[in-house]
Motif scaffolding. Structure first.
Motif, mmCIF file in Angstrom:
data_model
loop_
_atom_site.group_PDB
_atom_site.id
_atom_site.type_symbol
_atom_site.label_atom_id
_atom_site.label_comp_id
_atom_site.label_asym_id
_atom_site.label_seq_id
_atom_site.Cartn_x
_atom_site.Cartn_y
_atom_site.Cartn_z
ATOM 1 N N SER A 21 76.377 119.408 -52.585
ATOM 2 C CA SER A 21 74.987 119.739 -52.236
ATOM 3 C C SER A 21 74.006 118.601 -52.516
ATOM 4 C CB SER A 21 74.550 121.001 -52.979
ATOM 5 O OG SER A 21 74.549 120.749 -54.371
ATOM 6 N N ILE A 22 74.474 117.492 -53.055
ATOM 7 C CA ILE A 22 73.580 116.363 -53.367
ATOM 8 C C ILE A 22 72.739 115.922 -52.162
ATOM 9 C CG2 ILE A 22 73.576 113.886 -53.969
ATOM 10 C CD1 ILE A 22 75.569 114.591 -56.207
ATOM 11 N N GLY A 24 71.758 116.673 -59.266
ATOM 12 C CA GLY A 24 72.133 118.078 -59.138
ATOM 13 C C GLY A 24 72.470 118.773 -60.447
ATOM 14 N N LEU A 41 69.268 117.592 -51.948
ATOM 15 C CA LEU A 41 68.282 117.444 -53.032
ATOM 16 C C LEU A 41 67.087 116.622 -52.540
ATOM 17 C CD1 LEU A 41 70.777 116.731 -55.950
ATOM 18 C CD2 LEU A 41 69.659 118.907 -55.392
ATOM 19 N N ASN A 46 67.547 122.402 -61.004
ATOM 20 C CA ASN A 46 68.516 121.307 -61.018
ATOM 21 C C ASN A 46 67.812 119.987 -60.774
ATOM 22 O OD1 ASN A 46 69.935 123.867 -59.999
ATOM 23 N ND2 ASN A 46 71.620 122.568 -60.602
#
Length: 89
Positions: free
Chosen positions: A79-80, A12, A83, A7
């Motif tokens: 979920s960013i 993402g 990262l 990703n």
């Protein structure tokens, strides 16, 4: 050798969904970290998106524009903060 990610480490997005198979580094090689929508020629394309919150908002709006319901867009963007680009924030 750089780690290859599945990703984009900025937004993402799955790199396999990128029509260009990833952005490009300054030397012209394919980036193994970022998609072509976020990164080109070694630079981020939207310098105004410089925080996790701004990226989450941007990605949510893009997903909604593509027809994803708001709760799905929120799920995909949660979920960013994990990262690589945003971990130092």
């Amino acid at each position: 050798m750089k780690k290859a990610y599945k990703n984009c480490q900025s937004c993402g997005m799955p790199l396999k969904k990128d029509k260009f198979s990833g952005g490009t580094d300054q030397d012209g090689n394919k980036s193994k970290m970022y998609c072509s929508y976020c990164y080109s020629n070694g630079e981020f394309l939207n310098p105004e998106i410089n925080t996790t919150a701004k990226m989450q908002n941007f990605a949510k709006e893009k997903l909604k524009a593509m027809g994803f319901p708001g709760f799905i867009a929120k799920f995909f963007t949660k979920s960013i903060p994990n990262l690589e680009r945003w971990k130092k924030e």
